[in-house]
Enzyme design. Structure first.
Site, PDB file in Angstrom:
ATOM      1  N   TYR A 188       7.248  10.211   1.512  1.00 21.01           N
ATOM      2  CA  TYR A 188       7.395   9.431   2.523  1.00 21.01           C
ATOM      3  C   TYR A 188       7.545  10.369   3.950  1.00 21.01           C
ATOM      4  O   TYR A 188       7.995   9.674   4.935  1.00 21.01           O
ATOM      5  CB  TYR A 188       8.936   8.599   2.356  1.00 21.01           C
ATOM      6  CG  TYR A 188       8.740   7.673   1.047  1.00 21.01           C
ATOM      7  CD1 TYR A 188       7.879   7.361   0.433  1.00 21.01           C
ATOM      8  CD2 TYR A 188      10.027   7.184   0.705  1.00 21.01           C
ATOM      9  CE1 TYR A 188       7.791   6.331  -0.723  1.00 21.01           C
ATOM     10  CE2 TYR A 188      10.172   6.338  -0.421  1.00 21.01           C
ATOM     11  CZ  TYR A 188       8.847   6.218  -0.955  1.00 21.01           C
ATOM     12  OH  TYR A 188       9.137   5.350  -2.287  1.00 21.01           O
ATOM     13  N   HIS A 190       6.717  10.662  -8.923  1.00 23.27           N
ATOM     14  CA  HIS A 190       6.686   9.538  -8.528  1.00 23.27           C
ATOM     15  C   HIS A 190       5.375   8.442  -9.026  1.00 23.27           C
ATOM     16  O   HIS A 190       5.618   7.272  -9.120  1.00 23.27           O
ATOM     17  CB  HIS A 190       6.032   9.796  -7.004  1.00 23.27           C
ATOM     18  CG  HIS A 190       6.342   8.646  -5.983  1.00 23.27           C
ATOM     19  ND1 HIS A 190       6.693   9.128  -4.480  1.00 23.27           N
ATOM     20  CD2 HIS A 190       6.298   7.434  -5.742  1.00 23.27           C
ATOM     21  CE1 HIS A 190       6.588   7.828  -3.706  1.00 23.27           C
ATOM     22  NE2 HIS A 190       6.451   6.928  -4.535  1.00 23.27           N
TER      23      HIS A 190
END
Ligand code: NAD
Length: 284
Positions: free
Chosen positions: A55, A113
Site C-alpha cells: 500500500y 499478502h
C-alpha cells in the site's frame, strides 16, 4: 470469541493473542492520506489498523499511531509481505523494511499478502513454505505477535498445516454474496480467524436494494449492516474510508443486532459483485 460491544472488544487468536474486533483498512490511501485518516480513526477509538508494504503508506500509518498519543501497545498493527518478496531471505528483509517504515520494533500481525499459486509457479507450495519459515522465525523471536495469510484458499492453506506454527489469521474478500464458504469452513475447523477485506464490496454493496431495505429496518446504513453481518458471522471486518463522518459511521455497529432471519437471508444472497480477483488466477 469475546463479546463485540465496542470496537476495542477482541477476538482471541489460537495463540491467545487478542485482536480488536473492528479493523480499519488503508488500501488506496497514500502516505499523507493514511496519516490523516488513521489519526482520526485512532482518536475516534479504532485500535486495529490494516496496512501492507504494497500500500506504500506504512510510514503514514506509523506516524499517525505515534502522534495519536494512545501508545503503540494500545494499537494493533497488521502489515503484509507482498508478492515480489515471497521466499525466505526476501521475507526477512521485507519485514525489516516494514518495521523501519512504521518506526516500530514489532508487528502485531504479519500476513502473506497473496499465495504463490500453481498457474504461475511449479514450486508454489515450496515458495509459500519458505515465506512461512521466515515468518515463523520472526514470530518465535517475538518480533511479531501473530502470523497469518491472506487470500489463501483451502488448498493453499493445507500446505502450511503441517508446519510447526499454524496460521492464526486468513484475510479474504468477504461481503454479502461472496462468503467463500469452503475457505471459511476450513478456517473454522483449524482455528484460523477469518478477516473480511472489502466488507462493503469496495462500495458495491451499498446500492443493493435488499441490503438497503434490511439496514433501514434497524435504522442503520447499508455499510453498518455489512460490517455487523461480518461480526455476527464471527468474521473480523476491515472497512476503509478516509472521510471522517464515514469512519465514525462504520464504527457505530455495536448498538444493534441483526435477527437470525435477516442473517440467513443475507448469508444466502447470490453474488452481487466483487473484486473479481481469484488468488488462483491473478497476475500479480
Ligand atoms: P471496502 O469494502 O472497505 O470499501 C471501501 C469503499 O467504500 C471506499 O470507496 C469508501 O469510500 C466506501 N465507503 C466506506 N465506508 C462508507 C460508508 N459508510 N458509506 C459510503 N461509502 C463508504 O473496501 P477495501 O478498502 O477494498 O477493503 C477494506 C480494507 O481491506 C482495505 O482498505 C485493506 O486494508 C484491506 N484489503 C486487503 C486486501 C488483501 O488482498 N488482503 C485486498 C483489498 C483490501
Amino acid at each position: 470469541m469475546s463479546n463485540i460491544h465496542n470496537p476495542q472488544s477482541a477476538f482471541t487468536l489460537h495463540n491467545n493473542y487478542k485482536i480488536p474486533c473492528l479493523g480499519y483498512g488503508t488500501w488506496r490511501a497514500d502516505e499523507q492520506t493514511a496519516f490523516a485518516s488513521v489519526k482520526i480513526a485512532v482518536e475516534m477509538g479504532y485500535r486495529h489498523i490494516d496496512t501492507a508494504a504494497g500500500y506504500k503508506n506504512e510510514a503514514g500509518v506509523g506516524q499517525a499511531v505515534r502522534e495519536s498519543g494512545v501508545g503503540r501497545e494500545n494499537v494493533f498493527i497488521t502489515s503484509k509481505v507482498f508478492n515480489d518478496n515471497r521466499g525466505y531471505k526476501t521475507t526477512l528483509n521485507a519485514f525489516e523494511k516494514t518495521l523501519s517504515e512504521l518506526k516500530t520494533d514489532y508487528l502485531d500481525l504479519y500476513l502473506i499478502h497473496w499465495p504463490a499459486s500453481a498457474h504461475r509457479f511449479d514450486n508454489w507450495e515450496q515458495i509459500n513454505l519458505d515465506t512461512w519459515r521466515a515468518m515463523t522465525e520472526l514470530y518465535k523471536a517475538g518480533r511479531i505477535k501473530a502470523i497469518g495469510v491472506s487470500n489463501f484458499k483451502p488448498h493453499h492453506l493445507r500446505a502450511l498445516m503441517e508446519t510447526e506454527v499454524k496460521p492464526m489469521v486468513n484475510q479474504i474478500e468477504y461481503h454479502p454474496g461472496q462468503t467463500q464458504e469452503e475457505t471459511v469452513s476450513f478456517c473454522r475447523e483449524n482455528n484460523i480467524l477469518v478477516e473480511a477485506w472489502g466488507p462493503l464490496g469496495q462500495g458495491r454493496m451499498l446500492s443493493n436494494p435488499t441490503l438497503a431495505e434490511t439496514a433501514a429496518k434497524y435504522g442503520k446504513s447499508t455499510a453498518q449492516l455489512c460490517i455487523k453481518w461480518c461480526l455476527q458471522n464471527g468474521v473480523l471486518p476491515l472497512p476503509k474510508s478516509v472521510t471522517e463522518s464515514r469512519i465514525k459511521e462504520n464504527s457505530e455497529v455495536f448498538d444493534f443486532e441483526i435477527s437470525a432471519e435477516d442473517m440467513k437471508r443475507i448469508n444466502e444472497m447470490p453474488y452481487i459483485g466483487g473484486s473479481g480477483n481469484d488468488p488462483d488466477t491473478v497476475d500479480f
